[in-house]
Design a protein around this motif. Sequence first.
Motif, PDB file in Angstrom:
ATOM      1  N   VAL A   1       0.751  -1.203   0.043  1.00  0.00           N
ATOM      2  CA  VAL A   1      -0.036   0.194   0.006  1.00  0.00           C
ATOM      3  C   VAL A   1       0.892   1.193  -0.153  1.00  0.00           C
ATOM      4  N   ALA A   2       0.595   2.341  -0.746  1.00  0.00           N
ATOM      5  CA  ALA A   2       1.087   3.584  -0.891  1.00  0.00           C
ATOM      6  C   ALA A   2       0.425   4.637   0.291  1.00  0.00           C
ATOM      7  N   LEU A   3       0.880   4.902   1.034  1.00  0.00           N
ATOM      8  CA  LEU A   3       0.252   5.958   2.122  1.00  0.00           C
ATOM      9  C   LEU A   3       0.697   7.271   1.854  1.00  0.00           C
ATOM     10  N   THR A   4       0.145   8.545   1.563  1.00  0.00           N
ATOM     11  CA  THR A   4       0.425   9.840   1.319  1.00  0.00           C
ATOM     12  C   THR A   4       0.000  10.705   2.298  1.00  0.00           C
ATOM     13  N   SER A   5       0.879  11.932   2.747  1.00  0.00           N
ATOM     14  CA  SER A   5       0.428  12.961   3.393  1.00  0.00           C
ATOM     15  C   SER A   5       0.249  13.983   2.604  1.00  0.00           C
ATOM     16  N   LEU A   6      -0.315  15.252   2.984  1.00  0.00           N
ATOM     17  CA  LEU A   6      -0.369  16.599   2.360  1.00  0.00           C
ATOM     18  C   LEU A   6       0.772  17.354   2.995  1.00  0.00           C
ATOM     19  N   VAL A   7       1.159  18.514   2.266  1.00  0.00           N
ATOM     20  CA  VAL A   7       2.146  19.444   2.767  1.00  0.00           C
ATOM     21  C   VAL A   7       1.706  19.745   4.181  1.00  0.00           C
ATOM     22  N   THR A   8       0.540  19.923   4.342  1.00  0.00           N
ATOM     23  CA  THR A   8       0.080  20.444   5.699  1.00  0.00           C
ATOM     24  C   THR A   8       0.414  19.397   6.781  1.00  0.00           C
ATOM     25  N   GLY A   9       0.591  17.844   6.488  1.00  0.00           N
ATOM     26  CA  GLY A   9       1.073  17.108   7.494  1.00  0.00           C
ATOM     27  C   GLY A   9      -0.097  16.095   7.485  1.00  0.00           C
ATOM     28  N   LEU A  10      -1.559  16.396   7.068  1.00  0.00           N
ATOM     29  CA  LEU A  10      -2.629  15.675   6.944  1.00  0.00           C
ATOM     30  C   LEU A  10      -2.835  14.681   6.195  1.00  0.00           C
ATOM     31  N   ILE A  11      -3.682  13.963   6.314  1.00  0.00           N
ATOM     32  CA  ILE A  11      -3.902  12.630   5.454  1.00  0.00           C
ATOM     33  C   ILE A  11      -4.268  12.852   3.970  1.00  0.00           C
ATOM     34  N   ALA A  12      -3.439  12.646   3.097  1.00  0.00           N
ATOM     35  CA  ALA A  12      -3.923  12.746   1.569  1.00  0.00           C
ATOM     36  C   ALA A  12      -4.590  11.608   1.060  1.00  0.00           C
ATOM     37  N   THR A  13      -4.099  10.333   0.716  1.00  0.00           N
ATOM     38  CA  THR A  13      -4.707   9.439   0.211  1.00  0.00           C
ATOM     39  C   THR A  13      -4.665   7.946   1.202  1.00  0.00           C
ATOM     40  N   PRO A  14      -5.373   7.469   1.754  1.00  0.00           N
ATOM     41  CA  PRO A  14      -5.272   6.294   2.524  1.00  0.00           C
ATOM     42  C   PRO A  14      -5.405   5.231   1.646  1.00  0.00           C
ATOM     43  N   SER A  15      -5.429   3.985   2.193  1.00  0.00           N
ATOM     44  CA  SER A  15      -5.564   2.512   1.615  1.00  0.00           C
ATOM     45  C   SER A  15      -6.599   2.069   2.235  1.00  0.00           C
ATOM     46  N   LEU A  16      -7.340   1.085   1.384  1.00  0.00           N
ATOM     47  CA  LEU A  16      -8.248   0.242   1.996  1.00  0.00           C
ATOM     48  C   LEU A  16      -7.674  -0.971   2.338  1.00  0.00           C
ATOM     49  N   ILE A  17      -7.706  -1.976   3.475  1.00  0.00           N
ATOM     50  CA  ILE A  17      -7.291  -3.152   3.537  1.00  0.00           C
ATOM     51  C   ILE A  17      -8.097  -4.141   3.795  1.00  0.00           C
ATOM     52  N   GLY A  18      -8.241  -5.061   2.997  1.00  0.00           N
ATOM     53  CA  GLY A  18      -9.165  -6.244   2.920  1.00  0.00           C
ATOM     54  C   GLY A  18      -8.701  -7.605   3.408  1.00  0.00           C
ATOM     55  N   PHE A  19      -8.923  -8.674   2.814  1.00  0.00           N
ATOM     56  CA  PHE A  19      -8.622  -9.895   3.331  1.00  0.00           C
ATOM     57  C   PHE A  19      -7.536 -10.713   2.323  1.00  0.00           C
ATOM     58  N   GLY A  20      -6.359 -10.145   2.294  1.00  0.00           N
ATOM     59  CA  GLY A  20      -5.403 -10.601   1.454  1.00  0.00           C
ATOM     60  C   GLY A  20      -5.202  -9.698   0.106  1.00  0.00           C
ATOM     61  N   THR A  21      -6.168  -8.333   0.046  1.00  0.00           N
ATOM     62  CA  THR A  21      -6.101  -7.565  -1.077  1.00  0.00           C
ATOM     63  C   THR A  21      -6.012  -6.125  -0.320  1.00  0.00           C
ATOM     64  N   ALA A  22      -5.616  -5.017  -1.058  1.00  0.00           N
ATOM     65  CA  ALA A  22      -5.653  -3.743  -0.530  1.00  0.00           C
ATOM     66  C   ALA A  22      -6.052  -2.993  -1.774  1.00  0.00           C
ATOM     67  N   THR A  23      -6.535  -1.606  -1.536  1.00  0.00           N
ATOM     68  CA  THR A  23      -6.966  -0.683  -2.795  1.00  0.00           C
ATOM     69  C   THR A  23      -6.368   0.452  -2.153  1.00  0.00           C
ATOM     70  N   PRO A  24      -5.472   1.242  -2.664  1.00  0.00           N
ATOM     71  CA  PRO A  24      -4.710   2.416  -2.488  1.00  0.00           C
ATOM     72  C   PRO A  24      -5.588   3.566  -3.224  1.00  0.00           C
ATOM     73  N   GLY A  25      -4.867   4.823  -2.939  1.00  0.00           N
ATOM     74  CA  GLY A  25      -5.324   5.949  -3.790  1.00  0.00           C
ATOM     75  C   GLY A  25      -6.936   6.375  -3.467  1.00  0.00           C
ATOM     76  N   VAL A  26      -7.660   6.047  -2.433  1.00  0.00           N
ATOM     77  CA  VAL A  26      -8.995   6.432  -2.321  1.00  0.00           C
ATOM     78  C   VAL A  26      -9.180   8.030  -1.679  1.00  0.00           C
ATOM     79  N   THR A  27     -10.246   8.844  -1.917  1.00  0.00           N
ATOM     80  CA  THR A  27     -10.302  10.105  -1.572  1.00  0.00           C
ATOM     81  C   THR A  27     -10.967  10.038  -0.390  1.00  0.00           C
ATOM     82  N   LEU A  28     -10.246  10.716   0.617  1.00  0.00           N
ATOM     83  CA  LEU A  28     -11.101  10.941   2.051  1.00  0.00           C
ATOM     84  C   LEU A  28     -11.269  12.381   2.303  1.00  0.00           C
ATOM     85  N   VAL A  29     -12.617  12.503   2.664  1.00  0.00           N
ATOM     86  CA  VAL A  29     -13.116  14.137   2.928  1.00  0.00           C
ATOM     87  C   VAL A  29     -13.313  14.101   4.508  1.00  0.00           C
TER      88      VAL A  29
END
Length: 213
Positions: free
Chosen positions: A60-88
């Motif tokens: 998974v690739a986890l990123t933060s903003l220049v402000t230090g806050l969360i940019a894009t999280p990743s969803l963790i499943g049961f042997g798979t993962a989905t990166p790059g989702v948008t958190l509001v």
Amino acid sequence: MFLNDPMSNSGCGCASRSGNMDCPNFGPFIAVDAACISVTPPAAATGGSIIPFSSGVTPVALTSLVTGLIATPSLIGFGTATPGVTLVGETLDLSGLVTEAFTVPRAGNITGLSASFSATLAVTLLGSTTVTATVYRAPAGSTTYTATTATVNLAPAFSGVIALGATAFGSGSFAPIPVSAGDKLLMVYSISTTGVTVAQVLTGTASAGITIE
């Protein structure tokens, strides 16, 4: 197995032994050995159900903003993962998107959360980067997930030169979180940073587990 079998209930806790070796004790019975049968049922299992999560072979690739806050999280499943989702804020809208959520089969309470992260890419990070695991919940029929208080910050925080295989772990402590049959639960990993004004990226594998009682 019949109770009048002399090979299986010799004694068997009976106060008296009649000629036909009838025994007034009734089941359920547990075979201890060929000479006796216990009439004590096994103790019921306690502690609730453990639900495991793992990112599997895809980091998974986890990123933060220049402000230090969360940019894009990743969803963790049961042997798979989905990166790059948008958190509001504390909300994820997964309408028409891939989801790693599972549906709760019965009402209960989330009472425990443990999570770990292991870096799969050596990198140099500025400031201090903390990995956070949070359970998100969507009511039945909805694709909008909201963060619950089942959350944990993993330790230690990552900073400086991060070697391949560097790990962090954490266990959450929170009041029981009620869930209803039909609710969907989602494990979300994210990072936040302090002491830095540039975006950060941390890549690795994630695994977690929650307890529902």
